[in-house]
Design a protein around this motif. Structure first.
Motif, PDB file in Angstrom:
ATOM      1  N   PHE A 315      -5.758  -7.027   4.719  1.00 37.46           N
ATOM      2  CA  PHE A 315      -5.678  -7.908   3.555  1.00 37.46           C
ATOM      3  C   PHE A 315      -5.685  -7.110   2.256  1.00 37.46           C
ATOM      4  CE2 PHE A 315      -7.875 -10.444   6.810  1.00 37.46           C
ATOM      5  CZ  PHE A 315      -7.116 -11.616   6.814  1.00 37.46           C
ATOM      6  N   LEU A 316      -4.887  -7.562   1.311  1.00 38.41           N
ATOM      7  CA  LEU A 316      -5.039  -7.126  -0.081  1.00 38.41           C
ATOM      8  C   LEU A 316      -5.419  -8.378  -0.864  1.00 38.41           C
ATOM      9  CD1 LEU A 316      -4.782  -5.145  -2.483  1.00 38.41           C
ATOM     10  CD2 LEU A 316      -2.348  -5.734  -2.593  1.00 38.41           C
ATOM     11  N   PHE A 317      -6.681  -8.445  -1.291  1.00 37.24           N
ATOM     12  CA  PHE A 317      -7.175  -9.593  -2.059  1.00 37.24           C
ATOM     13  C   PHE A 317      -7.061  -9.273  -3.547  1.00 37.24           C
ATOM     14  CE2 PHE A 317     -10.177  -9.862   1.746  1.00 37.24           C
ATOM     15  CZ  PHE A 317      -9.480 -10.896   2.369  1.00 37.24           C
ATOM     16  N   VAL A 318      -6.458 -10.171  -4.303  1.00 40.26           N
ATOM     17  CA  VAL A 318      -6.258  -9.961  -5.737  1.00 40.26           C
ATOM     18  C   VAL A 318      -6.771 -11.181  -6.487  1.00 40.26           C
ATOM     19  CG1 VAL A 318      -4.581  -9.507  -7.556  1.00 40.26           C
ATOM     20  CG2 VAL A 318      -4.167  -8.631  -5.237  1.00 40.26           C
ATOM     21  N   ALA A 319      -7.718 -10.975  -7.404  1.00 38.08           N
ATOM     22  CA  ALA A 319      -8.253 -12.109  -8.154  1.00 38.08           C
ATOM     23  C   ALA A 319      -8.300 -11.820  -9.649  1.00 38.08           C
ATOM     24  CB  ALA A 319      -9.651 -12.464  -7.662  1.00 38.08           C
ATOM     25  N   SER A 320      -7.870 -12.820 -10.423  1.00 37.75           N
ATOM     26  CA  SER A 320      -7.984 -12.770 -11.886  1.00 37.75           C
ATOM     27  C   SER A 320      -9.284 -13.454 -12.274  1.00 37.75           C
ATOM     28  CB  SER A 320      -6.822 -13.529 -12.523  1.00 37.75           C
ATOM     29  OG  SER A 320      -5.592 -12.927 -12.207  1.00 37.75           O
ATOM     30  N   PHE A 402       0.963  -1.228  -0.823  1.00 35.74           N
ATOM     31  CA  PHE A 402       0.181  -1.819   0.269  1.00 35.74           C
ATOM     32  C   PHE A 402       1.095  -2.266   1.411  1.00 35.74           C
ATOM     33  CE2 PHE A 402      -1.444  -5.781   2.209  1.00 35.74           C
ATOM     34  CZ  PHE A 402      -2.595  -5.308   2.804  1.00 35.74           C
ATOM     35  N   LEU A 403       2.154  -3.020   1.073  1.00 31.99           N
ATOM     36  CA  LEU A 403       3.050  -3.527   2.114  1.00 31.99           C
ATOM     37  C   LEU A 403       3.769  -2.383   2.828  1.00 31.99           C
ATOM     38  CD1 LEU A 403       4.539  -6.678   0.322  1.00 31.99           C
ATOM     39  CD2 LEU A 403       2.955  -6.660   2.277  1.00 31.99           C
ATOM     40  N   ARG A 404       4.179  -1.384   2.053  1.00 35.08           N
ATOM     41  CA  ARG A 404       4.902  -0.262   2.662  1.00 35.08           C
ATOM     42  C   ARG A 404       3.978   0.503   3.618  1.00 35.08           C
ATOM     43  NH1 ARG A 404       7.391   1.461  -1.856  1.00 35.08           N
ATOM     44  NH2 ARG A 404       9.208   0.132  -1.502  1.00 35.08           N
ATOM     45  N   THR A 405       2.746   0.734   3.184  1.00 32.27           N
ATOM     46  CA  THR A 405       1.779   1.469   4.008  1.00 32.27           C
ATOM     47  C   THR A 405       1.464   0.708   5.290  1.00 32.27           C
ATOM     48  OG1 THR A 405       0.791   2.390   2.023  1.00 32.27           O
ATOM     49  CG2 THR A 405      -0.531   2.513   4.023  1.00 32.27           C
ATOM     50  N   ARG A 406       1.249  -0.589   5.171  1.00 36.05           N
ATOM     51  CA  ARG A 406       0.810  -1.392   6.317  1.00 36.05           C
ATOM     52  C   ARG A 406       1.941  -1.766   7.275  1.00 36.05           C
ATOM     53  NH1 ARG A 406      -3.653   0.182   7.327  1.00 36.05           N
ATOM     54  NH2 ARG A 406      -4.908   0.501   5.475  1.00 36.05           N
ATOM     55  N   LEU A 407       3.187  -1.769   6.771  1.00 35.72           N
ATOM     56  CA  LEU A 407       4.293  -2.269   7.596  1.00 35.72           C
ATOM     57  C   LEU A 407       5.254  -1.184   8.064  1.00 35.72           C
ATOM     58  CD1 LEU A 407       5.187  -5.498   5.550  1.00 35.72           C
ATOM     59  CD2 LEU A 407       3.739  -5.330   7.582  1.00 35.72           C
TER      60      LEU A 407
END
Length: 418
Positions: A315-320, A402-407
């Motif tokens: 997961f990459l959680f992103v919160a404002s 993140f997506l490139r690393t994980r996929l």
């Protein structure tokens, strides 16, 4: 002398007047009088025909030149040095307008113009900001319960695959990700009027399977990117459906919001509801709904919380922290705490202190308030405009990494960094 002055007047967009939507440009002016005060204006019309404008006053240097990468705006839509400020601060005359730029085939066209203090136009230039790079293919998809748009990068592949869950249909983020070497299916959570009776996770699983079956897609699992209502659907896919390798969750909820969620014909999550008595009206006519969402941690709402501790993916959680739609930061803290409690470290998290709910790809107009798609009244999204724009820029790179690393398998990873 006056004639030759105006002939040398130049408003330039560098490196080119044509670029991708998520690329910066440098605005430069030459041929002015030394220390001349001028106004730069930007205007653009969105897909609904609404006109958006911004303006900023600048003083030329001793050589009669202005460079927005270097020079501060003295007044107008923003002040200070802000190279892309004219884009970020584009605003409609009416309140609560979101800039609709959701169709990938049409570029975002911005007209820049330079004016004397009295208003006379001295020069103009047009910036074409394209959503699709050269060679990217766009194919509308209607297959079974899957209704979306597929974007494929040029080349043989294999490419990592991403499901882009947009609450309502938008091709913007999906097409821009395809430019970066991902096969992306843009899929709306809601098509037309939302069905509030039930939502089927099976439909989203079908979309994942459709993506995995594409010829150019690598065999590794699929990524999901989401924001808002798409966030809890993404979490549910990770928790209940195999093959979800990576989830980007942006300003979502940790529980299933508003609509019962079914999978394989049985209800798996009850809906977390709103208490409309806790909506706060503001002077602008838009409402703050942040405090109207019921607490997912309350005993009676436990059945709505997505069991992300079951998930195998990352997961990459992103919160404002200035999200006024709901408590994204609180939901993030809850999920991180829960994963840690289960001895899991399959997550990264980022918080942006002064950003609002609508984190999008960079360089679009900031939207402080707009009509809420599910609730049908205007709401305040939050975000200090400049900090929000900086967060969008930072996050966009983070998402890709993140997506490139994980996929990607480790062999492919080293080449993509070159």
């Amino acid at each position: 002398m006056e004639e030759s002055m105006s002939a040398q007047m130049r408003l330039r967009l560098l490196p080119s007047a044509r670029c991708l939507f998520d690329e910066p440009i440098q605005v430069k002016v030459a041929g002015l009088r030394s220390k001349q005060l001028v106004t730069l204006r930007a205007r653009s019309t969105d897909e609904k025909g609404v006109l958006f404008n911004s303006s900023a006053s600048y003083r030329a240097d001793g050589r009669g030149e202005i460079d927005l990468n270097r020079d501060p705006s003295l007044s107008g839509s923003y002040v200070g040095v802000d190279p892309m400020g004219l884009l970020r601060s584009l605003k409609a005359d009416d309140l609560h307008k979101y800039f609709y730029k959701n169709k990938a085939l049409e570029p975002f066209i911005v007209n820049f113009s330079l004016h004397e203090e009295e208003g006379r136009m001295l020069a103009e230039a047009t910036n074409e900001r394209h959503l699709m790079g050269d060679g990217v293919r766009r194919v509308p998809v209607k297959e079974g319960n899957v209704q979306g748009v597929l974007f494929t990068p040029p080349g043989e592949g294999p490419f990592p695959a991403v499901l882009d869950l947009c609450t309502f249909m938008s091709e913007k983020r999906a097409s821009l990700l395809a430019n970066k070497g991902f096969v992306v299916l843009a899929l709306p959570v809601f098509i037309g009027k939302p069905n509030l009776e039930r939502m089927n996770l099976d439909d989203f699983e079908e979309a994942l399977q459709f993506l995995q079956s594409q010829p150019k897609v690598s065999s590794k699992g699929v990524g999901v990117i989401s924001r808002s209502k798409g966030g809890d659907i993404a979490l549910s896919l990770a928790a209940f459906v195999p093959g979800v390798e990576a989830v980007v969750w942006i300003n979502g909820c940790s529980a299933n919001i508003g609509i019962p969620l079914y999978y394989k014909e049985r209800q798996i999550l009850s809906p977390l509801m709103f208490n409309f008595g806790k909506v706060i009206p503001t002077e602008s006519g838009a409402n703050i709904i942040k405090y109207a969402v019921n607490n997912p941690l309350a005993e009676e709402n436990k059945g709505s919380v997505v069991p992300i501790e079951q998930a195998d993916g990352h997961f990459l959680f992103v919160a404002s922290e200035d999200d006024l739609n709901w408590d994204s930061k609180g939901y993030l803290d809850d999920m991180v705490g829960r994963l840690k409690h289960h001895g899991k470290n399959n997550f990264e998290n980022i918080t942006y202190p002064a950003a609002g709910h609508l984190l999008e790809p960079p360089y679009g107009p900031h939207c402080p308030s707009a009509l809420h798609g599910m609730l049908r009244f205007p709401v305040v999204w939050g975000g200090e405009p400049r900090a929000h724009a900086a967060a969008e820029l930072h996050l966009w790179q983070k998402i890709q990494d993140f997506l490139r690393t994980r996929l990607t398998s480790s062999a492919a990873q080293t080449t993509s960094k070159l």
